[in-house]
Scaffold this motif. Sequence first.
Motif, PDB file in Angstrom:
ATOM      1  N   ILE A  84      47.684  52.922  77.167  1.00  0.00           N
ATOM      2  CA  ILE A  84      47.548  54.307  76.713  1.00  0.00           C
ATOM      3  C   ILE A  84      46.188  54.871  77.101  1.00  0.00           C
ATOM      4  O   ILE A  84      46.070  56.019  77.551  1.00  0.00           O
ATOM      5  CB  ILE A  84      47.752  54.381  75.181  1.00  0.00           C
ATOM      6  CG1 ILE A  84      49.175  53.977  74.809  1.00  0.00           C
ATOM      7  CG2 ILE A  84      47.470  55.789  74.670  1.00  0.00           C
ATOM      8  CD1 ILE A  84      49.409  53.865  73.313  1.00  0.00           C
ATOM      9  N   THR A  85      45.140  54.064  76.941  1.00  0.00           N
ATOM     10  CA  THR A  85      43.788  54.519  77.278  1.00  0.00           C
ATOM     11  C   THR A  85      43.664  54.804  78.766  1.00  0.00           C
ATOM     12  O   THR A  85      43.042  55.804  79.166  1.00  0.00           O
ATOM     13  CB  THR A  85      42.756  53.465  76.851  1.00  0.00           C
ATOM     14  OG1 THR A  85      42.887  53.205  75.446  1.00  0.00           O
ATOM     15  CG2 THR A  85      41.344  53.955  77.135  1.00  0.00           C
ATOM     16  N   LEU A  86      44.248  53.947  79.607  1.00  0.00           N
ATOM     17  CA  LEU A  86      44.185  54.168  81.051  1.00  0.00           C
ATOM     18  C   LEU A  86      44.908  55.453  81.438  1.00  0.00           C
ATOM     19  O   LEU A  86      44.399  56.247  82.252  1.00  0.00           O
ATOM     20  CB  LEU A  86      44.805  52.968  81.777  1.00  0.00           C
ATOM     21  CG  LEU A  86      44.822  53.048  83.313  1.00  0.00           C
ATOM     22  CD1 LEU A  86      43.406  53.122  83.850  1.00  0.00           C
ATOM     23  CD2 LEU A  86      45.563  51.856  83.903  1.00  0.00           C
ATOM     24  N   LYS A 165      62.266  55.498  75.842  1.00  0.00           N
ATOM     25  CA  LYS A 165      62.228  54.872  77.162  1.00  0.00           C
ATOM     26  C   LYS A 165      60.811  54.778  77.716  1.00  0.00           C
ATOM     27  O   LYS A 165      60.454  53.789  78.370  1.00  0.00           O
ATOM     28  CB  LYS A 165      63.116  55.660  78.126  1.00  0.00           C
ATOM     29  CG  LYS A 165      63.397  54.927  79.421  1.00  0.00           C
ATOM     30  CD  LYS A 165      64.435  55.672  80.249  1.00  0.00           C
ATOM     31  CE  LYS A 165      64.766  54.901  81.521  1.00  0.00           C
ATOM     32  NZ  LYS A 165      65.801  55.605  82.337  1.00  0.00           N
ATOM     33  N   TYR A 166      60.008  55.810  77.478  1.00  0.00           N
ATOM     34  CA  TYR A 166      58.632  55.833  77.991  1.00  0.00           C
ATOM     35  C   TYR A 166      57.644  56.125  76.858  1.00  0.00           C
ATOM     36  O   TYR A 166      56.946  57.144  76.883  1.00  0.00           O
ATOM     37  CB  TYR A 166      58.482  56.874  79.089  1.00  0.00           C
ATOM     38  CG  TYR A 166      59.523  56.803  80.178  1.00  0.00           C
ATOM     39  CD1 TYR A 166      59.457  55.812  81.152  1.00  0.00           C
ATOM     40  CD2 TYR A 166      60.563  57.723  80.234  1.00  0.00           C
ATOM     41  CE1 TYR A 166      60.413  55.733  82.159  1.00  0.00           C
ATOM     42  CE2 TYR A 166      61.520  57.658  81.235  1.00  0.00           C
ATOM     43  CZ  TYR A 166      61.440  56.665  82.196  1.00  0.00           C
ATOM     44  OH  TYR A 166      62.387  56.593  83.181  1.00  0.00           O
ATOM     45  N   PRO A 167      57.578  55.284  75.834  1.00  0.00           N
ATOM     46  CA  PRO A 167      56.763  55.604  74.648  1.00  0.00           C
ATOM     47  C   PRO A 167      55.270  55.683  74.941  1.00  0.00           C
ATOM     48  O   PRO A 167      54.587  56.598  74.477  1.00  0.00           O
ATOM     49  CB  PRO A 167      57.083  54.462  73.678  1.00  0.00           C
ATOM     50  CG  PRO A 167      57.522  53.327  74.561  1.00  0.00           C
ATOM     51  CD  PRO A 167      58.227  53.959  75.715  1.00  0.00           C
ATOM     52  N   LEU A 168      54.737  54.729  75.711  1.00  0.00           N
ATOM     53  CA  LEU A 168      53.305  54.717  75.979  1.00  0.00           C
ATOM     54  C   LEU A 168      52.903  55.886  76.875  1.00  0.00           C
ATOM     55  O   LEU A 168      51.832  56.470  76.703  1.00  0.00           O
ATOM     56  CB  LEU A 168      52.908  53.383  76.623  1.00  0.00           C
ATOM     57  CG  LEU A 168      53.215  52.136  75.798  1.00  0.00           C
ATOM     58  CD1 LEU A 168      52.723  50.878  76.515  1.00  0.00           C
ATOM     59  CD2 LEU A 168      52.576  52.226  74.412  1.00  0.00           C
ATOM     60  N   GLY A 169      53.754  56.219  77.818  1.00  0.00           N
ATOM     61  CA  GLY A 169      53.476  57.375  78.669  1.00  0.00           C
ATOM     62  C   GLY A 169      53.473  58.674  77.886  1.00  0.00           C
ATOM     63  O   GLY A 169      52.636  59.553  78.123  1.00  0.00           O
ATOM     64  N   VAL A 170      54.403  58.810  76.939  1.00  0.00           N
ATOM     65  CA  VAL A 170      54.458  60.012  76.104  1.00  0.00           C
ATOM     66  C   VAL A 170      53.199  60.137  75.251  1.00  0.00           C
ATOM     67  O   VAL A 170      52.599  61.215  75.157  1.00  0.00           O
ATOM     68  CB  VAL A 170      55.720  59.979  75.208  1.00  0.00           C
ATOM     69  CG1 VAL A 170      55.653  61.077  74.154  1.00  0.00           C
ATOM     70  CG2 VAL A 170      56.967  60.150  76.058  1.00  0.00           C
ATOM     71  N   TYR A 246      54.960  58.761  66.798  1.00  0.00           N
ATOM     72  CA  TYR A 246      55.979  58.582  67.834  1.00  0.00           C
ATOM     73  C   TYR A 246      56.608  57.201  67.876  1.00  0.00           C
ATOM     74  O   TYR A 246      57.729  57.048  68.361  1.00  0.00           O
ATOM     75  CB  TYR A 246      55.365  58.877  69.217  1.00  0.00           C
ATOM     76  CG  TYR A 246      54.998  60.321  69.420  1.00  0.00           C
ATOM     77  CD1 TYR A 246      55.973  61.276  69.681  1.00  0.00           C
ATOM     78  CD2 TYR A 246      53.678  60.734  69.338  1.00  0.00           C
ATOM     79  CE1 TYR A 246      55.631  62.605  69.858  1.00  0.00           C
ATOM     80  CE2 TYR A 246      53.327  62.061  69.520  1.00  0.00           C
ATOM     81  CZ  TYR A 246      54.311  62.992  69.783  1.00  0.00           C
ATOM     82  OH  TYR A 246      53.973  64.298  69.946  1.00  0.00           O
ATOM     83  N   ILE A 247      55.900  56.167  67.420  1.00  0.00           N
ATOM     84  CA  ILE A 247      56.361  54.794  67.621  1.00  0.00           C
ATOM     85  C   ILE A 247      56.965  54.234  66.335  1.00  0.00           C
ATOM     86  O   ILE A 247      56.390  54.363  65.251  1.00  0.00           O
ATOM     87  CB  ILE A 247      55.195  53.892  68.085  1.00  0.00           C
ATOM     88  CG1 ILE A 247      54.628  54.421  69.402  1.00  0.00           C
ATOM     89  CG2 ILE A 247      55.658  52.463  68.251  1.00  0.00           C
ATOM     90  CD1 ILE A 247      55.613  54.480  70.535  1.00  0.00           C
ATOM     91  N   THR A 248      58.117  53.597  66.478  1.00  0.00           N
ATOM     92  CA  THR A 248      58.764  52.931  65.340  1.00  0.00           C
ATOM     93  C   THR A 248      58.905  51.431  65.576  1.00  0.00           C
ATOM     94  O   THR A 248      59.049  50.673  64.623  1.00  0.00           O
ATOM     95  CB  THR A 248      60.160  53.535  65.095  1.00  0.00           C
ATOM     96  OG1 THR A 248      60.940  53.444  66.308  1.00  0.00           O
ATOM     97  CG2 THR A 248      60.052  55.004  64.688  1.00  0.00           C
ATOM     98  N   SER A 249      58.868  50.998  66.826  1.00  0.00           N
ATOM     99  CA  SER A 249      59.031  49.574  67.146  1.00  0.00           C
ATOM    100  C   SER A 249      57.692  48.846  67.007  1.00  0.00           C
ATOM    101  O   SER A 249      56.685  49.276  67.589  1.00  0.00           O
ATOM    102  CB  SER A 249      59.553  49.414  68.573  1.00  0.00           C
ATOM    103  OG  SER A 249      59.596  48.048  68.936  1.00  0.00           O
TER     104      SER A 249
END
Length: 324
Positions: A84-86, A165-170, A246-249
């Motif tokens: 995420i930082t990158l 599908k793209y949680p970290l990108g979002v 945004y994250i549940t997993s």
Amino acid sequence: MTKNRRHKINSNMTLSKWIFFAATCGVVFALYFMFCVVPILQSVKMSFYKWGGYKTKTYIQWKNYADVLKDRVFWKALKNDLIITLIKEILICSLTVLFAVTLTRFRMKTPEVVLYKFVFYIPNVISTIIIGSLWGFVFMPSGMGLMNSICSIFKSGVDVAWVTKYPLGVIGFVASWCGVGLFMLTMIASIHQIPGELYEAAKIDGASETRICFQIVLPLCVPVLATLAFNFFVNQWNSWTTTMIYITSPRLYSLQYLLQKILAEAEFLKQMADMGTISENTELMPTDSLTYAMAMVAAGPVLVVFPLFQKYFVKGMTIGSVKG
């Protein structure tokens, strides 16, 4: 010569100056040491003990750190934070430079520049919960989602669950969108410090706006860019609210959100122990010392990165404050 200089300094320090120094710098330093330095030192000390808040402290040396470094969940959260930082570093640095150069180098009227600055700065003053709701609508998986509707213009029947599908990108994209306005204003202040003669000389030599940007503007703004990049890194590394929204997993938790969850669960179990619902000696009771060790390890990357940017930090923070 050194003795004469020292004698001169001592002779200039009158009693009133010593009283003023003690009442200002002395008090501030004492408060800073009491409320900032002491808790950090205490946390470091407790990370070498086994203690859950109730039992007797037991010195276990580096066992807490070994347990943290062997924990797969910790490394997964660390990996998520780095990704995420990158993403945020690349996006927000690129957008900051793009918007700042556009608003300073292109010939726009003053009302237009003010309007664009206001529009770009709006995300910085909006609540995180509201931002989560707005982007939740944008990335909605059904056909009502704005992103799927835009993609359906080029390809019919697009129905992508973007957050799943793209949680970290979002998260990286939304975090960049939230922070670009403030850093853009800092970058604009830095660009205004560049002497106009450099632009005129470059134009006489036939340089294009692109060449001016990459060979004049960016090299002279390196201290500010380095400072902003470090601030991006620290802000994202210490953030856990976007993950909460945004994250549940659990496999996608960021490191700070993982720490927050551990602390919340520990507090809940302690309250149950105080009410007598569970025993204080139960294995469910987490050790506070392990949390201290995890916090120390989590702070490590920031402590490693800061010396690399230290030589730019003071200049990057003060540039633009006084217009020469």
